[in-house]
Write a protein that holds these residues in place. Structure first.
Motif, PDB file in Angstrom:
ATOM      1  N   LEU A 104       0.829  -1.211   0.000  1.00 19.19           N
ATOM      2  CA  LEU A 104       0.000   0.000   0.000  1.00 19.19           C
ATOM      3  C   LEU A 104       0.860   1.257   0.000  1.00 19.19           C
ATOM      4  O   LEU A 104       0.535   2.249  -0.669  1.00 19.19           O
ATOM      5  N   LEU A 105       1.963   1.220   0.774  1.00 20.65           N
ATOM      6  CA  LEU A 105       2.853   2.375   0.756  1.00 20.65           C
ATOM      7  C   LEU A 105       3.442   2.593  -0.623  1.00 20.65           C
ATOM      8  O   LEU A 105       3.522   3.716  -1.136  1.00 20.65           O
ATOM      9  N   ALA A 106       3.861   1.495  -1.270  1.00 21.22           N
ATOM     10  CA  ALA A 106       4.438   1.611  -2.610  1.00 21.22           C
ATOM     11  C   ALA A 106       3.405   2.078  -3.617  1.00 21.22           C
ATOM     12  O   ALA A 106       3.709   2.896  -4.513  1.00 21.22           O
ATOM     13  N   ALA A 107       2.176   1.566  -3.520  1.00 19.27           N
ATOM     14  CA  ALA A 107       1.131   1.992  -4.446  1.00 19.27           C
ATOM     15  C   ALA A 107       0.842   3.474  -4.287  1.00 19.27           C
ATOM     16  O   ALA A 107       0.688   4.210  -5.276  1.00 19.27           O
ATOM     17  N   ASN A 108       0.742   3.923  -3.042  1.00 19.32           N
ATOM     18  CA  ASN A 108       0.497   5.346  -2.823  1.00 19.32           C
ATOM     19  C   ASN A 108       1.659   6.184  -3.327  1.00 19.32           C
ATOM     20  O   ASN A 108       1.463   7.241  -3.924  1.00 19.32           O
ATOM     21  N   ASP A 109       2.861   5.718  -3.044  1.00 19.38           N
ATOM     22  CA  ASP A 109       4.013   6.487  -3.483  1.00 19.38           C
ATOM     23  C   ASP A 109       4.084   6.556  -4.994  1.00 19.38           C
ATOM     24  O   ASP A 109       4.439   7.582  -5.565  1.00 19.38           O
ATOM     25  N   SER A 110       3.745   5.447  -5.665  1.00 21.98           N
ATOM     26  CA  SER A 110       3.768   5.419  -7.117  1.00 21.98           C
ATOM     27  C   SER A 110       2.762   6.389  -7.717  1.00 21.98           C
ATOM     28  O   SER A 110       3.035   7.035  -8.732  1.00 21.98           O
ATOM     29  N   LEU A 111       1.612   6.491  -7.088  1.00 22.69           N
ATOM     30  CA  LEU A 111       0.552   7.339  -7.640  1.00 22.69           C
ATOM     31  C   LEU A 111       0.665   8.792  -7.189  1.00 22.69           C
ATOM     32  O   LEU A 111       0.319   9.703  -7.945  1.00 22.69           O
ATOM     33  N   LEU A 112       1.140   9.041  -5.958  1.00 23.69           N
ATOM     34  CA  LEU A 112       1.023  10.369  -5.366  1.00 23.69           C
ATOM     35  C   LEU A 112       2.320  11.149  -5.307  1.00 23.69           C
ATOM     36  O   LEU A 112       2.284  12.371  -5.092  1.00 23.69           O
ATOM     37  N   SER A 113       3.445  10.509  -5.462  1.00 22.49           N
ATOM     38  CA  SER A 113       4.700  11.244  -5.374  1.00 22.49           C
ATOM     39  C   SER A 113       4.899  12.234  -6.508  1.00 22.49           C
ATOM     40  O   SER A 113       5.390  13.347  -6.279  1.00 22.49           O
ATOM     41  N   PRO A 114       4.562  11.882  -7.762  1.00 23.00           N
ATOM     42  CA  PRO A 114       4.780  12.845  -8.844  1.00 23.00           C
ATOM     43  C   PRO A 114       3.906  14.076  -8.670  1.00 23.00           C
ATOM     44  O   PRO A 114       2.848  14.030  -8.037  1.00 23.00           O
ATOM     45  N   PRO A 115       4.340  15.210  -9.225  1.00 23.35           N
ATOM     46  CA  PRO A 115       3.482  16.396  -9.219  1.00 23.35           C
ATOM     47  C   PRO A 115       2.149  16.095  -9.901  1.00 23.35           C
ATOM     48  O   PRO A 115       2.092  15.385 -10.900  1.00 23.35           O
ATOM     49  N   THR A 116       1.109  16.614  -9.333  1.00 24.56           N
ATOM     50  CA  THR A 116      -0.232  16.301  -9.823  1.00 24.56           C
ATOM     51  C   THR A 116      -0.465  16.935 -11.175  1.00 24.56           C
ATOM     52  O   THR A 116      -0.208  18.132 -11.378  1.00 24.56           O
ATOM     53  N   GLU A 117      -0.946  16.112 -12.103  1.00 29.56           N
ATOM     54  CA  GLU A 117      -1.368  16.586 -13.414  1.00 29.56           C
ATOM     55  C   GLU A 117      -2.859  16.337 -13.562  1.00 29.56           C
ATOM     56  O   GLU A 117      -3.411  15.399 -12.985  1.00 29.56           O
ATOM     57  N   LYS A 118      -3.476  17.129 -14.363  1.00 32.90           N
ATOM     58  CA  LYS A 118      -4.918  16.994 -14.537  1.00 32.90           C
ATOM     59  C   LYS A 118      -5.255  15.677 -15.213  1.00 32.90           C
ATOM     60  O   LYS A 118      -4.651  15.292 -16.201  1.00 32.90           O
ATOM     61  N   ASP A 119      -6.227  14.947 -14.637  1.00 30.62           N
ATOM     62  CA  ASP A 119      -6.771  13.704 -15.185  1.00 30.62           C
ATOM     63  C   ASP A 119      -5.754  12.574 -15.230  1.00 30.62           C
ATOM     64  O   ASP A 119      -5.922  11.627 -15.998  1.00 30.62           O
ATOM     65  N   ASP A 120      -4.687  12.647 -14.402  1.00 31.11           N
ATOM     66  CA  ASP A 120      -3.784  11.499 -14.370  1.00 31.11           C
ATOM     67  C   ASP A 120      -4.301  10.493 -13.351  1.00 31.11           C
ATOM     68  O   ASP A 120      -5.274  10.736 -12.624  1.00 31.11           O
ATOM     69  N   ILE A 121      -3.674   9.329 -13.320  1.00 32.16           N
ATOM     70  CA  ILE A 121      -4.161   8.253 -12.469  1.00 32.16           C
ATOM     71  C   ILE A 121      -4.063   8.627 -10.993  1.00 32.16           C
ATOM     72  O   ILE A 121      -4.898   8.227 -10.173  1.00 32.16           O
ATOM     73  N   GLY A 122      -3.051   9.404 -10.635  1.00 31.15           N
ATOM     74  CA  GLY A 122      -2.921   9.830  -9.248  1.00 31.15           C
ATOM     75  C   GLY A 122      -4.075  10.729  -8.823  1.00 31.15           C
ATOM     76  O   GLY A 122      -4.564  10.644  -7.689  1.00 31.15           O
ATOM     77  N   ASP A 123      -4.524  11.610  -9.709  1.00 28.90           N
ATOM     78  CA  ASP A 123      -5.651  12.491  -9.404  1.00 28.90           C
ATOM     79  C   ASP A 123      -6.929  11.685  -9.227  1.00 28.90           C
ATOM     80  O   ASP A 123      -7.764  12.000  -8.381  1.00 28.90           O
ATOM     81  N   HIS A 124      -7.100  10.609 -10.024  1.00 30.72           N
ATOM     82  CA  HIS A 124      -8.298   9.790  -9.942  1.00 30.72           C
ATOM     83  C   HIS A 124      -8.336   8.966  -8.659  1.00 30.72           C
ATOM     84  O   HIS A 124      -9.391   8.786  -8.055  1.00 30.72           O
ATOM     85  N   LEU A 125      -7.203   8.423  -8.261  1.00 35.37           N
ATOM     86  CA  LEU A 125      -7.179   7.451  -7.174  1.00 35.37           C
ATOM     87  C   LEU A 125      -6.701   8.012  -5.843  1.00 35.37           C
ATOM     88  O   LEU A 125      -6.564   7.262  -4.869  1.00 35.37           O
ATOM     89  N   CYS A 126      -6.432   9.297  -5.775  1.00 37.33           N
ATOM     90  CA  CYS A 126      -5.819   9.869  -4.572  1.00 37.33           C
ATOM     91  C   CYS A 126      -6.640   9.552  -3.326  1.00 37.33           C
ATOM     92  O   CYS A 126      -6.125   8.984  -2.352  1.00 37.33           O
ATOM     93  N   GLU A 127      -7.902   9.945  -3.317  1.00 37.11           N
ATOM     94  CA  GLU A 127      -8.732   9.738  -2.129  1.00 37.11           C
ATOM     95  C   GLU A 127      -8.854   8.255  -1.785  1.00 37.11           C
ATOM     96  O   GLU A 127      -8.718   7.849  -0.632  1.00 37.11           O
ATOM     97  N   ARG A 128      -9.073   7.428  -2.835  1.00 37.01           N
ATOM     98  CA  ARG A 128      -9.337   6.016  -2.581  1.00 37.01           C
ATOM     99  C   ARG A 128      -8.107   5.288  -2.065  1.00 37.01           C
ATOM    100  O   ARG A 128      -8.178   4.546  -1.077  1.00 37.01           O
ATOM    101  N   VAL A 129      -6.974   5.489  -2.696  1.00 37.83           N
ATOM    102  CA  VAL A 129      -5.787   4.753  -2.307  1.00 37.83           C
ATOM    103  C   VAL A 129      -5.308   5.177  -0.916  1.00 37.83           C
ATOM    104  O   VAL A 129      -4.808   4.368  -0.128  1.00 37.83           O
ATOM    105  N   LEU A 130      -5.498   6.459  -0.581  1.00 36.26           N
ATOM    106  CA  LEU A 130      -5.123   6.919   0.753  1.00 36.26           C
ATOM    107  C   LEU A 130      -6.078   6.376   1.807  1.00 36.26           C
ATOM    108  O   LEU A 130      -5.653   5.989   2.907  1.00 36.26           O
ATOM    109  N   SER A 131      -7.359   6.351   1.498  1.00 37.34           N
ATOM    110  CA  SER A 131      -8.324   5.842   2.471  1.00 37.34           C
ATOM    111  C   SER A 131      -8.075   4.368   2.767  1.00 37.34           C
ATOM    112  O   SER A 131      -8.196   3.931   3.916  1.00 37.34           O
ATOM    113  N   VAL A 132      -7.706   3.569   1.706  1.00 35.87           N
ATOM    114  CA  VAL A 132      -7.410   2.157   1.938  1.00 35.87           C
ATOM    115  C   VAL A 132      -6.142   2.012   2.772  1.00 35.87           C
ATOM    116  O   VAL A 132      -6.066   1.183   3.685  1.00 35.87           O
ATOM    117  N   LEU A 133      -5.138   2.818   2.474  1.00 34.88           N
ATOM    118  CA  LEU A 133      -3.895   2.752   3.238  1.00 34.88           C
ATOM    119  C   LEU A 133      -4.153   3.046   4.713  1.00 34.88           C
ATOM    120  O   LEU A 133      -3.730   2.293   5.598  1.00 34.88           O
TER     121      LEU A 133
END
Length: 1476
Positions: free
Chosen positions: A175-204
């Motif tokens: 879960l830490l790696a998944a969050n880091d993979s999605l959330l570490s990069p600077p946020t871009e519009k409509d990227d996968i990190g923007d879509h999954l931010c709330e969900r992946v953090l809530s699961v973590l």
């Protein structure tokens, strides 16, 4: 926290567990193999169908080879969506081996699922890697697949019971790696990190909490989690999930630490379920503390340069030509709202520790964002917000609601205030809750949160060089004096500072939170000096009002949350007074804000907070006087640059600000608080001058040009219009600023300002108008030397104009509220006339007053204009505004005639009645005993409103035999005794009136009366005999010639009788002469004398005749009406009349109130403990005794004729034989005034108040008792001689020497029934007890927090006054809490418990939160108690003024006991003798 533990961050970053053997082949080879194998496995396993078939993979090597293929398939490009989906389906099915395995799961996986699950988790990480160049549609498909995996992992973690520690660590690392993979990069519009931010953090966060319950993570994992969060802080979702977990854990932690009664942090059900079942209290505490610091220092969020110091941001800056610095990335523009949200969450947790009930709701982030990217979120803690549409959420909406909630201890502690941390919702200062009494110390909360709050409170601030911190390698989270990343931006120069307000919303939230923490300071609590110093520095910068340094949101939050700052005994807080005053001047001197407000704070609520602060500093100048306030904040190290000002120098500024704020204020509640403050300032200044014996004659009297209006400005009969008052400008008050230095000048300005605002702006506002009238009534009693007579005259004129304007309003405006205001104004006018009786010697003033009284009684004036001909009383139709107004005007008229210039009367202010009644008079009349049958008094009723009892016997000390009558007159306004004598000659000094009616003196007789001559009396002169007779003379024959012999004998006999008679008479004459010579001269038998003076009179008949009552017109029965004639005789043979007469005497002429006073020591909660405090002076503070004696003067209840606090001992004086001369208690703490021997008493012309200090030995006297009507009705046949009123007149009292030292007697007597025991004397009848049952308590607190635990229910049971109505179980209770501050001032807390919510608010001058001085405490408490009771009477439907109740009683007596007789029968009865 984890310094000795290694982080797993690098191990996670470089983990090769997600690499497949197919990655060593060309991409097309791996893709073909993966697509073919995965498709076949999916079909064979029938994953897509509902019927599962057994897996064909039997051996471990088969499964491992297949997993290599699936690993590669999960990393395929998104165009291979079907293959990726099949891979996920396979792994999701196989992961069920950790719970309840399905048939499609290979046997080897079922037999040992943990190793295979760990490998699968490594492989699934490939799904969460962002794909470069993927379109929006493909990204959405990837997000859906990720959701499927997250749901499966979440289910496994929660339901599986066979997970090993290694599997748990692998799961958390995944879960830490998944969050880091999605959330570490600077946020871009409509990227996968923007879509999954709330969900992946809530699961973590959710699974991490589950792991804390089932397999607590190792310190290395915690450190890894903490370090990796630093790379995700540019996502708002991280802060959202952080607070979500923190709130849930904090709520449970509070319940565990402080119990279920502590106000809880209520969160929505979905968020509360995030805490797994079975988590122990120790686990919750450990988890809470670790999660609290999981994002490290949230203040870093206001520093883009810190947030962007990550490898991903640096990589983006190197590869993107548009970004020169990592901190310039577009996603960092969201840091201000993220920082604000982080501080808001900290604020919620602080509120929870402070015991502020609140509810936290989760909302979507999108609702927060404004077009500029800045969050439109509130800058004040959620615990202080007024919810919309939620009735139970208003915990402290008003004083009444707050008091009602405290009826149940559980109710108050379970009360909820909605605190939405996302939506912009307007706040209300009244919704602020009291802090929990059991809250932790301020030091404890500051140890937890001060590092963040102090840093955040100075975000973007340019500090003075003297405040700049030395650069040291220290931990930033320990202080704002920190390393290069400190949140304090240092400007080493003293040039003009311009602050960066980009992050002012979060800074404002932090400042408001700090203010609440320091405002929660408990009595006697110590706070570390370093915290004080840092907080005062923050206040210094936050209170800046210069246009270059001001931060509107920070300033508004500081002021809004600092209401209690100056009244909680903070050490050294006085150094902030000049800066707070500057900020108050910025806010209160303008109706529109001159700076940016916090979105959630309405300007009117901000002004209310400023008014509270102003009320806290009103007494400071006169209290500290010339004490200096050193400006240590600007240049603490340079003594030459320090500016020293004194408290006294702030007096004019504070008074000027108070008047300006009152002139500009439009909110009703704020205006009432300011009016209370104005009364405090005038009273304090006047009392201070009086104490210092300063009599300042003003250099100039107030001329006509210095005031707003002149008495001559309008005609006598013309009412002033609103416009006439609006034309006058307020700035005229400031032509002579020196006037504010004296009570004389301030008195004039205060009355002028209030009267003008009352006429122009407050005329239609019920509560504000009542408050203004209460202020004017208070000003009437302020002692000003020399008196400001011109302003007093104009004030009376303004009051009369206000009454006229109200009475002349259109009919649609005439409501009960309007009439209540008019009645209150008449009462105020009455006080002004009594206190300034010289005003009625002014012709114009008298004319105006009588004209408005006429208006109140009749409904119209005799002359609307001077030019109009007067309309006489008989020509007018009586149409008063209401009967209440008519009664109030009649009371003023009677007061003018009876009391103005004559109050207090000779017997003292205790009574407006004559002290004499029938029994008292008969003790000094002839006979000095009551007759067995009837009564020597004759009773007549005049005009159906006045009962006159006439006693025809002279009193014992009257010696003159003049017609004397003693009249006992009972009317609507009291009982009065008159003794009258009928005099026909002037009264001579030292000469009795008997001398003027005695016989006149006679001359002394003389024995020498002169020569006595014997003269023979003749009828004719002697010359007649010489005239010869003629025939005519002889025409009458002689007797002898006509008498015969027979007749001659009879004639001779007759002659003999004559001779004998002559001799007898001569003898008698001689004897009489001799006796006369022997008799004294003059002869009393023959002397003419005047008639003897009459000593017995029918003086009643004379009195009625001479006063013109005995005319035939007054005795005629009016036609077609039940109204009796103008003169009626009462039947004295009916003994029931005397009972009703005594009942009439028991109705006083004034309203009476009672204030019970209690002393509470720290921690006391029971009635017994509280009552025992006042038994000795060593258990109370010395200021308490001083306060008691400032309320009123001590009176002995046995010799006191006024109100004593209980009906059984009021309005009567015990006979001297019955009074035991017990010594009064000494050395008590106030228990002497418990009502058994003494009470404290105060009275004026319209009210009387008893102040009772209950004690244990007098509890039985005050217990609640109810009596039936028959028990309360006094009877004449059973009289206790021990409770007869004793006369106190100089003419009647023969034992003046023995009684000269007694207390002044008072109000009317009351003949009691049955026993002579004082404890059982009954009061007046239930019929007379009309109006509300209002109880006033004054409670002295050594510890302010004890007001939450005051045992109100037990106290009410023993504070009976005997006037309670048996049909009213619930009483209106008002408590005035008084707390002595360490600086010598006193904090006031007002608390009301009303049985019904009413339109009328609390009365002034005392306001909740006000800080008052020793000089004014007693006076203001007394005035407030009286005003509260007056407001309740105005509001009550059943209340009737005393004179109206007496009038009804008189009419009832007339109807029951009048003698119906004709004129002839009346006169016959009038001439009959009465018993002597």
């Amino acid at each position: 926290m984890y310094a000795e533990w290694a982080s797993l961050q690098d191990e996670i970053h470089y983990d090769k567990g997600n690499q497949s053997v197919l990655h060593k082949f060309p991409a097309n080879v791996g893709r073909d193999v993966a697509c073919t194998v995965v498709k076949h496995i999916a079909q064979n396993l029938s994953i897509a169908t509902t019927s599962g078939e057994p897996s064909t993979l039997e051996d471990d090597k088969d499964v491992k080879w297949t997993m290599e293929v699936l690993c590669y398939g999960l990393g395929l490009p998104l165009v291979e969506h079907t293959t990726i989906k099949d891979c996920i389906n396979v792994y999701c099915e196989w992961l069920t081996a950790l719970m309840t395995p399905k048939p499609c799961v290979p046997r080897s996986v079922i037999d040992d699922p943990n190793p295979f699950a760990q490998v699968m988790l490594h492989h699934l990480l490939n799904l969460f890697k962002p794909r470069q160049g993927a379109g929006v549609d493909l990204v959405n498909r990837q997000a859906i697949l990720c959701h499927r995996v997250l749901r499966t992992v979440e289910t496994v973690a929660k339901e599986s019971n066979i997970l090993s520690r290694a599997t748990w660590e692998t799961l958390l690392r995944f879960l830490l790696a998944a969050n880091d993979s999605l959330l570490s990069p600077p946020t871009e519009k409509d990227d996968i990190g923007d879509h999954l931010c709330e969900r992946v953090l809530s699961v973590l966060f959710g699974i991490w909490l589950v792991a804390c319950t089932k397999c607590f993570p190792s310190p290395s994992l915690w450190k890894t989690f903490r370090n990796m969060c630093l790379f995700w802080r540019h996502h708002e979702g991280l802060v959202h999930q952080w607070h979500k977990v923190n709130f849930a854990l904090t709520s449970r932690l509070m319940r565990n630490m402080y119990g279920p009664d502590y106000p809880e942090l209520v969160i929505i059900e979905d968020d509360s379920q995030i805490i797994p079942d079975g988590m122990t209290n120790e686990c919750i505490a450990q988890t809470w503390f670790r999660f609290l610091h999981i994002v490290q220092n949230p203040v870093d969020l206001c520093h883009p340069e810190i947030i962007s110091q990550t490898p991903k941001f640096l990589q983006y800056a190197l590869t993107n030509e548009a970004v020169v610095e990592p901190s310039q990335h577009e996603c960092l523009l969201k840091l201000p709202p993220i920082f604000h949200k982080a501080m808001k969450g900290v604020s919620v947790m602080v509120n929870s520790f402070l015991g502020i009930p609140q509810t936290v709701k989760s909302e979507g982030r999108a609702a927060n964002q404004t077009p500029t990217g800045k969050a439109a979120t509130p800058s004040t803690p959620p615990g202080q917000r007024k919810p919309a549409g939620n009735p139970i959420a208003v915990f402290a909406g008003s004083l009444t609601q707050r008091a009602a909630s405290k009826e149940s201890k559980i109710a108050i502690q379970k009360s909820v205030v909605t605190a939405q941390i996302e939506e912009t919702e307007l706040l209300s200062l009244e919704s602020r809750c009291q802090f929990a009494p059991a809250r932790p110390h301020c030091n404890s909360i500051l140890h937890l949160f001060s590092a963040w709050l102090f840093d955040a409170a100075l975000a973007g601030v340019k500090l003075h060089s003297c405040h700049a911190a030395p650069v040291k390698a220290q931990r930033r989270t320990s202080s704002f004096i920190e390393s290069k990343h400190s949140s304090v931006s240092v400007d080493q120069s003293d040039a003009v500072m311009i602050n960066d307000n980009t992050y002012e919303a979060g800074r404002a939230e932090a400042c408001g939170t700090l203010c609440r923490i320091f405002s929660a300071h408990k009595t006697g609590e110590d706070i570390q000096t370093v915290y004080y110093s840092r907080f005062y520095i923050i206040m210094y910068y936050g209170l800046q009002t210069d246009e270059n340094t001001i931060s509107g949101e920070v300033l508004s939050n500081l002021l809004f949350n600092s209401c209690d700052l100056l009244r909680v005994d903070l050490a050294g807080v006085q150094i902030l007074v000049p800066y707070i005053l500057n900020a108050l001047e910025l806010v209160l001197t303008s109706n529109t804000p001159n700076f940016k407000l916090c979105d959630q704070i309405p300007y009117v609520e901000l002004r209310k907070a400023c008014v509270h602060l102003l009320l806290s500093m009103l007494c400071l100048p006169l209290h500290f006087k010339d004490l200096e306030i050193k400006d240590i904040l600007s240049h603490p190290d340079d003594e030459d640059c320090q500016k020293s000002i004194s408290f006294m120098s702030l007096k004019v500024r504070i008074i000027d600000l108070l008047q300006k704020a009152l002139f500009l204020e439009t909110d009703s509640n704020n205006t009432q608080m300011l009016l209370g403050g104005l009364m405090l300032v005038v009273q304090d200044l006047a009392t201070s001058e009086q104490a210092e014996q300063i009599t300042l004659q003003p250099q100039h009297d107030i001329s006509d040009t210095d005031v707003h209006a002149d008495l001559s400005g309008t005609s006598v009969g013309t009412s002033s219009t609103d416009g006439s008052y609006q034309d006058t400008s307020y700035h005229r008050l400031h032509h002579h600023p020196k006037d504010q230095d004296t009570a004389y000048g301030l008195f004039g300005q205060a009355t002028s300002l209030v009267c003008n605002r009352l006429m122009s702006s407050w005329i239609s506002d019920l509560n504000t108008a009542l408050a203004a009238i209460e202020l004017l009534a208070g000003l009437a009693k302020v002692s000003i030397k020399p008196p400001n007579l011109l302003m007093c005259k104009r004030t009376v004129k303004w009051i009369c104009d206000f009454i006229a304007n109200q009475c002349n309003r259109h009919a649609q405006h005439h409501t009960r509220d309007l009439h209540s205001v008019i009645v209150a104004t008449f009462k105020c006018l009455q006080l002004w006339l009594v206190e300034h009786s010289c005003l009625l010697y002014d012709k114009d003033c008298l004319h105006i007053v009588l004209e408005v009284v006429e208006l109140g009684i009749s409904g119209s004036k005799s002359q609307n204009r001077v030019s109009d001909p007067p309309k006489f009383k008989g020509d007018k139709q009586l149409m008063p505004a209401s009967m209440r107004v008519k009664d109030a005007a009649e009371a003023v008229l009677t007061c003018i005639i009876d009391q103005v210039g004559a109050f207090p009367p000779p017997c003292g202010p205790e009574s407006l009645f004559s002290l004499l009644d029938e029994r008292s008079l008969l003790k000094y009349a002839k006979g000095s005993a009551l007759p067995e049958q009837g009564t020597p008094f004759r009773y007549f009723v005049i005009d159906n409103s006045i009962i006159v009892g006439l006693l025809e016997q002279p009193l014992g000390n009257i010696e003159d035999p003049l017609p004397t009558v003693t009249a006992l007159i009972r009317g609507p306004f009291g009982r009065h005794a008159w003794t009258m004598q009928l005099r026909h000659a002037p009264r001579a000094q030292k000469i009795s009136s008997r001398a003027h009616l005695s016989e006149p003196s006679r001359p002394v007789p003389m024995e020498n009366v002169g020569v006595r001559h014997n003269v023979k009396n003749r009828f004719y002169p002697e010359s007649v005999d010489k005239i010869p007779l003629c025939k005519a003379d002889k025409s009458i024959p002689t007797l002898e010639s006509l008498v015969s012999e027979k007749e001659a004998v009879e004639i001779d006999k007759f002659k003999g009788f004559i001779e004998k008679q002559i001799c007898f008479e001569k003898e008698v004459s001689e004897r009489s002469k001799k006796e006369k010579e022997k008799t004294a001269y003059p002869n009393p038998e023959t002397e003419c004398k005047q008639p003897q003076i009459t000593h017995e009179y029918q003086t009643a008949r004379l009195f009625l005749s001479h006063y013109g009552f005995l005319s035939l017109e007054t005795l005629k029965e009016p036609a077609n009406t039940s109204i009796p004639p103008d003169l009626v005789m009462l039947d004295t043979t009916n003994t029931a009349m005397f009972t009703d007469m005594e009942s009439l005497d028991s109705i006083p002429s004034r309203d009476n109130d009672t204030v019970h006073i209690f002393y509470v020591k720290p921690g006391q909660k029971t009635l017994t403990e509280i009552l025992s405090n006042v038994t000795t002076s060593s258990r109370v503070q010395s200021q308490f005794l001083e306060f008691l004696h400032s309320l009123g003067w001590p009176v002995d209840v046995r010799r006191h004729a006024g109100w004593t606090g209980h009906i059984s001992t009021s309005w009567k004086i015990m006979d001297s034989e019955e009074v035991d001369d017990d010594d009064y208690q000494t050395g008590t703490g106030g228990s002497l005034y418990n009502g058994r021997q003494q009470v404290l008493y105060w009275a004026d012309v319209s009210s009387e108040v008893a102040f009772v200090v209950p004690s244990p030995d007098a509890t039985h006297l005050r217990m609640n008792t109810t009596f039936s009507d028959s028990e309360k009705s006094p009877t004449r046949s059973t009289v206790s001689e021990g409770y007869i009123n004793k006369p106190k007149s100089l003419l009647l009292d023969s034992n003046k020497g023995d009684r000269s030292n007694r207390d002044s007697p008072g109000s009317p007597p009351e003949v009691q029934s049955n026993t002579g025991n004082r404890g059982k004397r009954q009061g007046r009848q239930v019929a007379h007890m009309v109006g509300p049952d209002t109880k006033i308590f004054a409670v002295w607190l050594e510890n302010f927090e004890d007001h939450e635990n005051f045992p109100l229910g037990d106290i009410q049971s023993m504070t009976s006054t005997g006037q309670e109505q048996s049909n009213q179980k619930e009483k209106d209770v008002y408590i005035i809490f008084i707390h002595a501050l360490q600086n010598g001032l006193f904090r006031i807390h007002m608390q009301g418990h009303e049985k019904n919510i009413t339109k009328m608010t609390m009365a002034i001058p005392l306001v909740d939160g006000m800080v008052v001085s020793r000089r004014t405490l007693g006076t203001l408490v007394r005035q407030t108690a009286i005003n509260i009771c007056r407001r309740k009477r105005l509001e009550s439907e059943s209340y009737q003024p005393p004179h109206f109740r007496r009038k009804l009683q008189i009419q009832d007596i007339v109807n029951k006991y009048r003698c119906k007789m004709s004129e002839a029968e009346f006169f016959t009865a009038l001439f009959q003798d009465v018993p002597k």
